[in-house]
Design a protein around this motif. Structure first.
Motif, PDB file in Angstrom:
ATOM      1  N   VAL A   1       0.835  -1.202   0.000  1.00 55.87           N
ATOM      2  CA  VAL A   1       0.000   0.000   0.000  1.00 55.87           C
ATOM      3  C   VAL A   1       0.871   1.253   0.000  1.00 55.87           C
ATOM      4  O   VAL A   1       0.566   2.232  -0.701  1.00 55.87           O
ATOM      5  N   SER A   2       1.970   1.244   0.741  1.00 51.61           N
ATOM      6  CA  SER A   2       2.865   2.412   0.760  1.00 51.61           C
ATOM      7  C   SER A   2       3.424   2.690  -0.631  1.00 51.61           C
ATOM      8  O   SER A   2       3.418   3.837  -1.107  1.00 51.61           O
ATOM      9  N   VAL A   3       3.909   1.635  -1.300  1.00 52.77           N
ATOM     10  CA  VAL A   3       4.469   1.807  -2.646  1.00 52.77           C
ATOM     11  C   VAL A   3       3.385   2.226  -3.634  1.00 52.77           C
ATOM     12  O   VAL A   3       3.586   3.138  -4.453  1.00 52.77           O
ATOM     13  N   GLN A   4       2.225   1.587  -3.564  1.00 51.80           N
ATOM     14  CA  GLN A   4       1.157   1.912  -4.511  1.00 51.80           C
ATOM     15  C   GLN A   4       0.638   3.328  -4.317  1.00 51.80           C
ATOM     16  O   GLN A   4       0.314   4.015  -5.300  1.00 51.80           O
ATOM     17  N   MET A   5       0.554   3.784  -3.085  1.00 55.21           N
ATOM     18  CA  MET A   5       0.113   5.158  -2.850  1.00 55.21           C
ATOM     19  C   MET A   5       1.124   6.154  -3.410  1.00 55.21           C
ATOM     20  O   MET A   5       0.750   7.163  -4.027  1.00 55.21           O
ATOM     21  N   ALA A   6       2.412   5.882  -3.215  1.00 56.59           N
ATOM     22  CA  ALA A   6       3.451   6.790  -3.719  1.00 56.59           C
ATOM     23  C   ALA A   6       3.454   6.813  -5.247  1.00 56.59           C
ATOM     24  O   ALA A   6       3.477   7.889  -5.864  1.00 56.59           O
ATOM     25  N   VAL A   7       3.416   5.627  -5.870  1.00 58.85           N
ATOM     26  CA  VAL A   7       3.417   5.562  -7.335  1.00 58.85           C
ATOM     27  C   VAL A   7       2.122   6.152  -7.892  1.00 58.85           C
ATOM     28  O   VAL A   7       2.143   6.895  -8.891  1.00 58.85           O
ATOM     29  N   GLY A   8       0.993   5.847  -7.264  1.00 57.29           N
ATOM     30  CA  GLY A   8      -0.277   6.393  -7.722  1.00 57.29           C
ATOM     31  C   GLY A   8      -0.313   7.908  -7.643  1.00 57.29           C
ATOM     32  O   GLY A   8      -0.858   8.572  -8.539  1.00 57.29           O
ATOM     33  N   LEU A   9       0.290   8.475  -6.605  1.00 62.46           N
ATOM     34  CA  LEU A   9       0.352   9.932  -6.482  1.00 62.46           C
ATOM     35  C   LEU A   9       1.204  10.531  -7.596  1.00 62.46           C
ATOM     36  O   LEU A   9       0.837  11.557  -8.188  1.00 62.46           O
ATOM     37  N   MET A  10       2.327   9.902  -7.897  1.00 55.49           N
ATOM     38  CA  MET A  10       3.182  10.408  -8.982  1.00 55.49           C
ATOM     39  C   MET A  10       2.455  10.341 -10.321  1.00 55.49           C
ATOM     40  O   MET A  10       2.517  11.287 -11.125  1.00 55.49           O
ATOM     41  N   VAL A  11       1.759   9.234 -10.573  1.00 56.47           N
ATOM     42  CA  VAL A  11       1.000   9.116 -11.815  1.00 56.47           C
ATOM     43  C   VAL A  11      -0.100  10.169 -11.884  1.00 56.47           C
ATOM     44  O   VAL A  11      -0.324  10.799 -12.931  1.00 56.47           O
ATOM     45  N   ALA A  12      -0.787  10.408 -10.768  1.00 58.69           N
ATOM     46  CA  ALA A  12      -1.855  11.408 -10.739  1.00 58.69           C
ATOM     47  C   ALA A  12      -1.309  12.805 -11.006  1.00 58.69           C
ATOM     48  O   ALA A  12      -1.927  13.601 -11.730  1.00 58.69           O
ATOM     49  N   LEU A  13      -0.151  13.120 -10.442  1.00 58.02           N
ATOM     50  CA  LEU A  13       0.457  14.436 -10.675  1.00 58.02           C
ATOM     51  C   LEU A  13       0.831  14.616 -12.144  1.00 58.02           C
ATOM     52  O   LEU A  13       0.672  15.707 -12.701  1.00 58.02           O
ATOM     53  N   VAL A  14       1.325  13.550 -12.767  1.00 59.03           N
ATOM     54  CA  VAL A  14       1.660  13.629 -14.200  1.00 59.03           C
ATOM     55  C   VAL A  14       0.401  13.821 -15.033  1.00 59.03           C
ATOM     56  O   VAL A  14       0.347  14.666 -15.937  1.00 59.03           O
ATOM     57  N   LEU A  15      -0.646  13.034 -14.735  1.00 58.51           N
ATOM     58  CA  LEU A  15      -1.884  13.122 -15.505  1.00 58.51           C
ATOM     59  C   LEU A  15      -2.614  14.436 -15.281  1.00 58.51           C
ATOM     60  O   LEU A  15      -3.451  14.827 -16.107  1.00 58.51           O
ATOM     61  N   HIS A  16      -2.310  15.106 -14.196  1.00 59.88           N
ATOM     62  CA  HIS A  16      -2.963  16.382 -13.895  1.00 59.88           C
ATOM     63  C   HIS A  16      -2.376  17.525 -14.725  1.00 59.88           C
ATOM     64  O   HIS A  16      -3.041  18.558 -14.918  1.00 59.88           O
ATOM     65  N   ARG A  17      -1.166  17.352 -15.202  1.00 54.71           N
ATOM     66  CA  ARG A  17      -0.523  18.382 -16.003  1.00 54.71           C
ATOM     67  C   ARG A  17      -1.110  18.389 -17.411  1.00 54.71           C
ATOM     68  O   ARG A  17      -1.619  17.386 -17.901  1.00 54.71           O
ATOM     69  N   ARG A  18      -1.016  19.546 -18.067  1.00 59.58           N
ATOM     70  CA  ARG A  18      -1.526  19.678 -19.427  1.00 59.58           C
ATOM     71  C   ARG A  18      -0.439  19.287 -20.428  1.00 59.58           C
ATOM     72  O   ARG A  18       0.673  19.811 -20.378  1.00 59.58           O
ATOM     73  N   PHE A  19      -0.761  18.350 -21.296  1.00 61.03           N
ATOM     74  CA  PHE A  19       0.153  17.964 -22.366  1.00 61.03           C
ATOM     75  C   PHE A  19      -0.665  17.342 -23.493  1.00 61.03           C
ATOM     76  O   PHE A  19      -1.807  16.908 -23.292  1.00 61.03           O
ATOM     77  N   ARG A  20      -0.072  17.283 -24.656  1.00 59.58           N
ATOM     78  CA  ARG A  20      -0.774  16.759 -25.815  1.00 59.58           C
ATOM     79  C   ARG A  20      -1.031  15.255 -25.638  1.00 59.58           C
ATOM     80  O   ARG A  20      -0.133  14.509 -25.273  1.00 59.58           O
ATOM     81  N   GLY A  21      -2.252  14.845 -25.903  1.00 56.63           N
ATOM     82  CA  GLY A  21      -2.625  13.435 -25.765  1.00 56.63           C
ATOM     83  C   GLY A  21      -2.948  13.027 -24.346  1.00 56.63           C
ATOM     84  O   GLY A  21      -2.950  11.817 -24.042  1.00 56.63           O
TER      85      GLY A  21
END
Length: 288
Positions: free
Chosen positions: A80-100
């Protein structure tokens, strides 16, 4: 003091759902609790009889059960610790504006949409020491599922591959409701990106973090299907978890008394964890 009419309306609206859920779950829970207080071994009809707390005493006094509880707890904390950390990083990336970005967001959901059994079988195929893709890529014929620690790593990776997108989507929803004005004000005040993350993003993301944390903790605590497909509890019994022991007691040993005791303890443990998280969240909100 009478409750406002809006409160009464809310209770009336949720009452049908609550009644349906109780009708579905109340009898199985009560029947399972009753079984846990009896000697019920289907292969031995003469074993039927009231046992009181004997099943629980035998379970809690069993060193093997203590090992199962310890390894389940360790897996839950680490995964759960690893998944929360990785999930947060993925969410931060997906929150940014970029093409596609829309396409990437849809692609991230694919692992979560894949049925768990299908995902586990796919990972087991990839981990095959002779014909698996991983053995081909690394150039070694490693029996990944034959060792205790490598088997646990494989379980964690397979489980994380499917559940990290779930965490990411929940946290992404939390990020999207944070007003952008506060970041503009922070930049005007000279706050850097790292400072804004710790002082603004994380505190405002706590409700979403708490939801993801509760769901993932309970899901990891009750993990069964990935382990059943990948390792079958092996090598030996080194990857057996609480859910796996429950399945073995019920369907292999036909011991409904012992299986009922394990499942009741799992239910109590789940309620304690959920209650602790909820209380911690409420206290944090009050202090904030």
């Amino acid at each position: 003091m009478a409750r406002p009419s809006s409160d009464r309306l809310g209770y009336l609206l949720v009452a049908p759902t609550v009644l349906i859920l109780l009708s579905i779950t109340a009898f199985p829970l009560a029947y399972n609790l009753w079984n846990s207080l009896r000697h019920v071994v289907l292969t031995d009809p003469s074993s039927a009889g009231f046992a009181g707390l004997e099943n629980y005493r035998a379970l809690l006094g069993d060193p093997q059960f203590a090992q199962v509880l310890a390894r389940t707890s360790l897996f839950t904390v680490v995964s759960v610790s690893v998944q929360m950390a990785v999930g947060l990083m993925v969410a931060l990336v997906l929150h940014r504006r970029f093409r596609g970005r829309g396409l990437v967001r849809a692609a991230v959901l694919i692992p979560w949409a894949v049925p768990t059994v299908v995902a586990a079988i796919s990972w087991k195929t990839m981990l095959d020491p002779q014909s698996g893709v991983l053995s081909f890529l690394f150039g070694v014929d490693t029996a990944w599922l034959a060792g205790e620690w490598t088997a646990w790593i494989a379980i964690a990776v397979a489980d994380g591959w499917k559940t990290v997108p779930f965490v990411a989507i929940i946290l992404l929803a939390g990020l999207q409701v944070i007003p952008g004005d506060i970041y503009e004000a922070a930049r005007v005040d000279g706050s850097g990106a790292w400072h804004a993350f710790w002082k603004l993003t994380l505190p405002l993301l706590k409700p979403a973090l708490m939801v993801a944390l509760i769901f993932r903790t309970l899901s990891a605590l009750l993990i069964f299907d990935v382990i059943f497909i990948l390792t079958g509890g092996g090598p030996g019994d080194t990857t057996e978890t609480l859910s796996y022991v429950t399945w073995r007691e019920f369907l292999v040993e036909s011991d409904f008394g012992g299986g009922g005791a394990v499942s009741v303890l799992m239910l109590v443990l789940s309620l304690v964890i959920a209650g602790a998280y909820t209380r911690l969240f409420r206290l944090d909100r009050r202090e904030g």
